[in-house]
Design a protein around this motif. Structure first.
Motif, mmCIF file in Angstrom:
data_model
loop_
_atom_site.group_PDB
_atom_site.id
_atom_site.type_symbol
_atom_site.label_atom_id
_atom_site.label_comp_id
_atom_site.label_asym_id
_atom_site.label_seq_id
_atom_site.Cartn_x
_atom_site.Cartn_y
_atom_site.Cartn_z
ATOM 1 N N ASP A 559 20.678 -56.206 -17.886
ATOM 2 C CA ASP A 559 19.761 -57.288 -18.117
ATOM 3 C C ASP A 559 18.654 -56.660 -18.977
ATOM 4 O O ASP A 559 18.343 -55.354 -19.409
ATOM 5 C CB ASP A 559 19.102 -57.651 -16.864
ATOM 6 N N ASP A 560 17.866 -57.698 -19.806
ATOM 7 C CA ASP A 560 16.811 -57.191 -20.545
ATOM 8 C C ASP A 560 17.200 -56.202 -21.470
ATOM 9 O O ASP A 560 16.318 -55.261 -21.967
ATOM 10 C CB ASP A 560 15.557 -56.922 -19.702
ATOM 11 N N GLU A 616 19.813 -64.222 -23.519
ATOM 12 C CA GLU A 616 19.050 -65.295 -22.770
ATOM 13 C C GLU A 616 17.878 -65.813 -23.649
ATOM 14 O O GLU A 616 17.455 -65.120 -24.475
ATOM 15 C CB GLU A 616 18.741 -64.291 -21.452
#
Ligand code: C2E
Ligand code: CA
Ligand code: CA
Length: 667
Positions: A559-560, A616
């Motif tokens: 993530d990220d 995202e």
């Protein structure tokens, strides 16, 4: 976190209420009975007073009238005897006495008229008529006497005075006797009445008294019943229904009392580790039975003056009176932990639990119960999360503001009460447009503050060790949802976010495996999102944990990505299937060419490593088209859909399925 079922006690309360209503009914009946009796007694008293008074008045009238008639009878008798006397001694004196007596008779008759009724007046009238005739004859007879006319006298007497006087005398004596009899019978009636009321009055009084006593005893019973019920209600309000131990309210009360004495008070907060496992494995029945044994165990290791309370779930508190120093409280805490180490026997099964204990001391760690309880809470979580067993509050280790500490307590209860919900945000294929997965994002429906977003409570959970139970909760809910999607025939991969602390918890893989089994969800339908920084906290431990998770078949997403320092070299060794480009680059790539370059390079490099690329923070059609141009695989963001509650997500997806069946997706 365990959730021991708390059985409230409806049965005894309903019983009490039923009994109470019977007592109330009886008391009402007795009351109505008493009112009736009192009414009867009053009516009786009025009647007897009136009857007696009426009868007495009648007796008095009758007696007076009888006297009047007697007076007339006496006068009439005297009149006759003077009439005879004059015939023998005709002188003025006798004649004057005769005249006075005759007048006296008339006066006596007038008194009768005055005192008597209509019948008496008529009687008087008729007698007076006869009397006047008699007097006329009598005067003629007296004149014959004065003349010495013996024969004339005898004639008048035989033919006129004697018969007419006889009528008068008989009539008057007759009536006088009758009036006398009437008077006697009135007096007799009065006496009988008086004797009846004399006998009845005490009887009526006694009856009233008996009924009043009965009512008093019934209402006393009623009052006692209410007292008992009130006492039970007070007890219930202050005690835990399952264990009978004092509850949080009573603990706070005793805490305040103890603090008022000025002596140091120790507070131990005890949380049972592995209690939830017991509940899940053996059922609530076992969990409840175990909880009821905890109180006596703890009490046995304490002094009489100390208080053991159950705060809810698997959480207990102990109030230690008069403690000299923190260390003394810690020693007691160790003793209690040891007391809980011996397995608990429930229906031939030995159940092992452990406890984490947070320790605080008044004066040293706070002055009021609220602060002390919050700090004991923090100490307990430190003890739990760091496997310390017992931990005394350390101000240096606690960087929380009071508001955050309050929130922490709320969050712990929120997990117990299942106030946390998940929203789902779709991940869609950029080329095909179909939904390939959903990210589970936690929300907290706070009873006072409304819907809270993860940024306001996840960091707190991470710092206090509450993140473990929170992740378990989210995994459990997300897998239940994955199962539901499977059941509709449209399976979907669900992504769950992990925190750095989760990656240090060696029990996580077993837990994930257990939950997958429990919900019957294939491992490949679960994806775990882990940030770069989380992995970098303790790379080796994280690495081996991710290996274990991956071995289960679970997918791992970074993530990220791009915001941290993970070198692509390190990525190569990690069991990762997906790279999620941090939204800070995606949001700005159309205005910031260097960020656009980063996105493009990450897509290329990720593809080179055989990873799926997801972006995202896709908020615009332009961003989506840029990403399509870069060859990015999957997109997630407000342009496609915001995170949605499960039902809304399903609706959105149904619309999507219908759309893609005909043409292209809407975005
Ligand atoms: P994240 O994992 O990076 O999640 C994406 C966040 O970006 C979500 O915020 C989401 O609502 C938001 N978002 C989605 N699309 C867009 C967009 O187009 N533009 C913008 N500006 N934002 C977008 P949310 O739900 O507030 O979550 C915030 C963070 O909280 C998450 O960031 C994640 O780190 C954490 N989090 C959420 N749920 C959990 C959880 O169950 N466990 C853990 N450990 N952390 C969670
Ligand atoms: Ca995420
Ligand atoms: Ca993210």
């Amino acid at each position: 976190m365990g959730t021991g079922t708390t059985r409230l006690g409806p049965a005894p309360q309903t019983g009490l209420r039923r009994q109470d209503s019977v007592v109330a009914r009886r008391s009402k009946l007795a009351g109505a009975g008493l009112v009736l009796v009192l009414l009867a007694v009053s009516v009786y008293a009025v009647w007897s007073a009136q009857a007696t008074a009426g009868s007495a008045a009648a007796a008095a009238t009758a007696s007076r009238l009888s006297d009047d008639y007697a007076q007339a009878a006496t006068a009439v008798a005297a009149e006759e005897s003077l009439e005879r006397k004059y015939r023998l001694e005709p002188n003025a004196k006798v004649r004057a006495r005769y005249d006075a007596t005759a007048a006296g008779f008339v006066a006596a008759l007038e008194v009768v008229r005055h005192d008597g009724r209509a019948g008496d007046a008529a009687f008087v009238d008729s007698v007076l008529v006869h009397h006047r005739a008699y007097l006329t004859a009598a005067y003629r007879m007296f004149r014959a006497t004065d003349r010495g006319d013996i024969a004339g006298v005898r004639k008048i007497d035989n033919e006129q005075t004697d018969p007419s006087f006889a009528v008068i005398e008989r009539a008057v004596l007759d009536v006088a006797r009758r009036k006398h009899d009437a008077s006697l019978s009135q007096i007799d009636h009065l006496q009988r009445l008086e004797s009846t009321t004399g006998r009845l009055t005490p009887l009526v009084f006694l009856l009233g008294l008996a009924l009043a006593t009965l009512l008093a005893s019934v209402s006393r019973g009623h009052r006692r019943q209410l007292d008992v019920e009130r006492a039970v209600a007070v007890h219930d309000a202050l005690h835990d229904a399952l264990t009978g131990l004092p509850n949080r309210t009573l603990l706070a009360d005793r805490f305040n009392q103890a603090l008022r004495t000025g002596a140091s008070v120790g507070l131990l907060l005890i949380d049972l580790d592995r209690f939830k496992e017991i509940n899940d494995t053996f059922g609530h029945h076992y969990g409840d039975a175990l909880l009821t044994q905890v109180g006596p165990r703890l009490s046995a290791a304490l002094r009489e003056v100390d208080t053991v309370a159950r705060l809810g779930g698997d959480e207990f508190a102990v109030l230690l009176h008069d403690v000299r120093c923190v260390n003394d409280a810690v020693v007691v805490a160790e003793k209690l932990r040891a007391a809980l180490e011996t397995p608990f026997r429930v229906e031939d099964v030995d159940l092992d639990i452990e406890a984490s204990v947070g320790v605080v001391l008044s004066g040293e760690h706070g002055e009021d119960p609220t602060t002390l309880l919050q700090r004991a809470d923090i100490a307990m979580y430190v003890a739990k999360s760091q496997n310390l067993g017992v931990f005394a509050y350390d101000a240096d280790a606690d960087g929380h503001s009071p508001a955050k500490v309050a929130l922490l307590g709320d969050l712990r209860r929120a997990l117990d009460r299942r106030e946390l919900t998940l929203h789902y945000q779709p991940k869609v294929s950029i080329s095909g447009g179909d939904v390939v997965g959903a990210e589970a994002l936690v929300r907290w429906q706070h009873p006072a503050r409304g819907l809270l977003f993860p940024d306001s409570f996840i960091p707190l959970a991470e710092h206090t060790g509450l993140i473990g139970p929170l992740t378990t909760y989210v995994l459990d809910s997300a897998l239940a949802q994955a199962r539901a999607w499977l059941d509709t025939g449209h399976p979907l991969t669900v992504s769950v976010n992990l925190s750095a602390r989760n990656l240090l918890d060696s029990r996580l893989p077993a837990e994930v495996a257990g939950l997958l089994g429990q919900h019957g969800v294939p491992a490949e339908l679960l994806e775990l999102e882990v940030t770069e920084s989380a992995i970098m906290t303790e790379p080796e431990r994280a690495h081996s944990l991710l290996e274990e998770l991956s071995a289960l078949g679970v997918r791992i997403s970074i993530d990220d990505f791009g915001a941290g320092y993970t070198s692509l070299g390190q990525l190569k060794n990690l069991p990762v299937t997906e790279l999620k480009i941090d939204k800070s680059f995606v949001l700005t790539m159309d205005s910031d060419s260097s960020n656009a370059l980063i996105v493009q390079s990450v897509v290329d490099l990720g593809h080179n490593l055989g990873l799926t690329l997801i972006a995202e923070g896709v908020e615009t059609a332009q961003a989506l088209s840029t990403l399509r141009g870069y060859g990015c695989d999957v997109a997630q963001g407000y342009h496609i859909a915001r995170p949605l509650a499960a039902a809304a997500f399903d609706q959105w997806r149904a619309a999507q399925l219908a759309e893609t069946a005909v043409t292209q997706p809407v975005w």
